[in-house]
Design an enzyme around this catalytic site. Structure first.
Site, short mmCIF file in Angstrom:
data_model
loop_
_atom_site.label_atom_id
_atom_site.label_comp_id
_atom_site.label_asym_id
_atom_site.label_seq_id
_atom_site.Cartn_x
_atom_site.Cartn_y
_atom_site.Cartn_z
N ILE A 14 0.83 -1.21 0.00
CA ILE A 14 0.00 0.00 0.00
C ILE A 14 0.86 1.26 0.00
O ILE A 14 0.48 2.28 -0.58
CB ILE A 14 -1.02 -0.02 1.17
N SER A 36 12.01 1.16 6.81
CA SER A 36 11.52 -0.16 6.44
C SER A 36 12.70 -1.11 6.52
O SER A 36 13.81 -0.72 6.17
CB SER A 36 10.96 -0.10 5.01
N ARG A 37 12.45 -2.35 6.97
CA ARG A 37 13.58 -3.29 7.14
C ARG A 37 14.19 -3.65 5.79
O ARG A 37 15.39 -3.82 5.68
CB ARG A 37 13.09 -4.56 7.85
N LYS A 89 -5.29 2.07 8.13
CA LYS A 89 -6.31 1.31 8.84
C LYS A 89 -5.80 -0.12 8.99
O LYS A 89 -5.05 -0.56 8.12
CB LYS A 89 -7.64 1.33 8.12
N ASP A 167 -9.37 -7.65 7.97
CA ASP A 167 -8.51 -6.63 7.38
C ASP A 167 -9.24 -5.91 6.24
O ASP A 167 -9.36 -4.69 6.25
CB ASP A 167 -7.16 -7.22 6.91
P1 NAP Z 1 2.63 -5.40 3.16
O1 NAP Z 1 2.66 -5.42 1.67
O2 NAP Z 1 2.97 -6.64 3.90
O3 NAP Z 1 3.58 -4.20 3.61
C1 NAP Z 1 3.79 -3.87 4.96
C2 NAP Z 1 5.26 -3.56 5.15
O4 NAP Z 1 5.47 -3.33 6.54
C3 NAP Z 1 6.15 -4.71 4.75
O5 NAP Z 1 6.56 -4.60 3.40
C4 NAP Z 1 7.31 -4.60 5.72
O6 NAP Z 1 8.39 -3.88 5.12
C5 NAP Z 1 6.80 -3.76 6.89
N1 NAP Z 1 6.78 -4.54 8.13
C6 NAP Z 1 7.33 -4.17 9.32
N2 NAP Z 1 7.13 -5.09 10.26
C7 NAP Z 1 6.48 -6.09 9.67
C8 NAP Z 1 6.02 -7.35 10.14
N3 NAP Z 1 6.18 -7.75 11.41
N4 NAP Z 1 5.38 -8.15 9.26
C9 NAP Z 1 5.19 -7.78 7.97
N5 NAP Z 1 5.62 -6.58 7.49
C10 NAP Z 1 6.25 -5.76 8.32
O7 NAP Z 1 1.20 -4.96 3.70
P2 NAP Z 1 0.20 -3.89 3.02
O8 NAP Z 1 -0.74 -4.63 2.16
O9 NAP Z 1 0.94 -2.76 2.44
O10 NAP Z 1 -0.63 -3.47 4.32
C11 NAP Z 1 -0.10 -2.62 5.31
C12 NAP Z 1 -1.25 -1.88 5.97
O11 NAP Z 1 -1.97 -1.18 4.95
C13 NAP Z 1 -2.27 -2.80 6.66
O12 NAP Z 1 -2.74 -2.19 7.83
C14 NAP Z 1 -3.39 -2.91 5.64
O13 NAP Z 1 -4.66 -3.15 6.25
C15 NAP Z 1 -3.33 -1.54 5.00
N6 NAP Z 1 -3.91 -1.50 3.64
C16 NAP Z 1 -3.55 -2.42 2.68
C17 NAP Z 1 -4.16 -2.40 1.43
C18 NAP Z 1 -3.81 -3.39 0.33
O14 NAP Z 1 -4.57 -3.50 -0.65
N7 NAP Z 1 -2.70 -4.12 0.38
C19 NAP Z 1 -5.13 -1.45 1.15
C20 NAP Z 1 -5.44 -0.51 2.11
C21 NAP Z 1 -4.83 -0.55 3.35
P3 NAP Z 1 9.89 -4.25 5.55
O15 NAP Z 1 10.03 -5.73 5.44
O16 NAP Z 1 10.73 -3.48 4.59
O17 NAP Z 1 10.01 -3.77 6.98
#
Ligand code: NAP
Length: 306
Positions: A14, A36-37, A89, A167
């Site tokens: 996101i 970010s890690r 969120k 989620d």
């Molecule tokens: P994601 O692709 O997994 O990205 C989250 C990032 O957070 C990871 O790339 C990671 O980057 C970092 N991170 C730090 N600690 C972590 C841990 N313990 N486990 C996993 N990742 C960790 O997730 P996302 O889809 O972007 O979602 C993140 C947030 O945005 C959530 O709250 C979700 O509800 C919200 N959101 C997502 C979407 C969607 O469509 N994907 C839409 C709207 C809102 P590093 O490894 O570089 O630290």
């Protein structure tokens, strides 16, 4: 007005897809650092931890895109460092954490913005206006998507504190709590948790809006057409919000939007909250999810692998 020097945390799906473009196109923000890690944004100074980013950068504000259960400590550190904070969120994994962040932000006199992107869709905004003077008779929510398609490999989402199907489901609840004229109450819930996982892959909720029954069906195993629909029966006809809020059908007209301005609007709102010295922390959607976890029955489903 001075531009806000912003740090972005958690460079994943996101952050790359929505936050970075929305920040770059908003003249109230300068993205000056990321934490970010593994992830980075080309041309922007990258840190591995929020603490290092805060210590080393001259920031005004931090925006968090990490999963909810790893957001609290770094968000609290940012607030205590005197920085304005915006949260994806759901704002945190627990209600007590959100309340603690709210109190910390008040004490530090900084802005805390718990964002709900789905509320910013054109359809949700128009639905809220239309429903304001109607009597709600009943409502039904269907939020059914393929977790393998939208969250590939995101094992955190099915771990405890990852919210599972809530989620995406919390997006529906964020719209429902914004457009329905009375608060929603939770009456019963049924959840299915795959064997060996910590959060539900499907959930059925029974709620009420005043005395009007409201049902919600959340499913993460939907193949074929993806369904994000809220239908509300009123004394003056039926309103139906489809495609996650982007299409609205009313008894006398239908509207659809081609452009998605949810995230640009969130950053416009964050800038204006900072300017006003205000915060916006609405926990209603998270409270409903918490209620479902308190009251809900749990069944173990078949194991799930991405
Ligand atoms: P994601 O692709 O997994 O990205 C989250 C990032 O957070 C990871 O790339 C990671 O980057 C970092 N991170 C730090 N600690 C972590 C841990 N313990 N486990 C996993 N990742 C960790 O997730 P996302 O889809 O972007 O979602 C993140 C947030 O945005 C959530 O709250 C979700 O509800 C919200 N959101 C997502 C979407 C969607 O469509 N994907 C839409 C709207 C809102 P590093 O490894 O570089 O630290």
């Amino acid at each position: 007005v001075a531009r806000l020097r912003l740090g972005l945390v958690g460079i994943g799906t996101i952050a790359r897809g929505q936050h970075v473009p929305s920040i770059m196109s908003n003249n109230r923000f300068d993205l000056i650092a990321t934490a970010s890690r593994h992830g980075e944004v080309e041309g922007i100074k990258a840190y591995r931890t929020v603490e290092d980013m805060i210590a080393d950068s001259d920031l005004d504000a931090v925006s968090f895109c990490t999963p909810p259960d790893v957001r609290f400590d770094p968000a609290l550190a940012a607030i205590n460092a005197g920085l304005h904070v915006m949260l994806e969120k759901p704002p945190a994994a627990t209600l007590t954490q959100v309340e603690a962040l709210r109190t910390a932000a008040e004490l530090a006199q900084v802005t805390l913005f718990a964002s709900w992107h789905s509320r910013e869709s054109e359809g949700a905004r128009a639905a809220r206006k239309w429903l304001a003077d109607k009597q709600v008779l009943s409502a039904s929510i269907a939020w059914k998507e393929d977790v393998r398609l939208w969250h590939p490999g995101q094992n955190w989402i099915l771990a405890p504190g990852g919210f599972g199907v809530f989620d995406p489901g919390i997006n529906a609840l964020s719209i429902a709590t914004a457009i329905l004229p009375l608060p929603l109450t939770m009456s019963s819930a049924r959840m299915v948790i795959p064997e060996g996982r910590g959060s539900p892959i499907s959930a059925n909720l029974t709620m009420a809006c005043g005395t009007a029954p409201v049902s919600a069906d959340f499913d993460f195993l939907q193949t074929g057409p993806q369904i994000w629909t809220i239908e509300v029966q009123t004394d003056q006809g039926t309103m139906s919000l489809t495609h996650g809020g982007n299409t609205l059908s009313l008894p006398d007209r239908s509207t659809g939007t081609a452009t998605d301005r949810e995230y640009p609007r969130l950053y416009e709102r964050f800038a204006s909250l900072v300017e006003q010295g205000a915060s916006d922390v609405d926990v209603q959607p998270l409270r409903l999810v918490a209620d479902a976890f308190v009251i809900g029955s749990r069944e173990t489903g078949p194991p799930f692998e991405f």
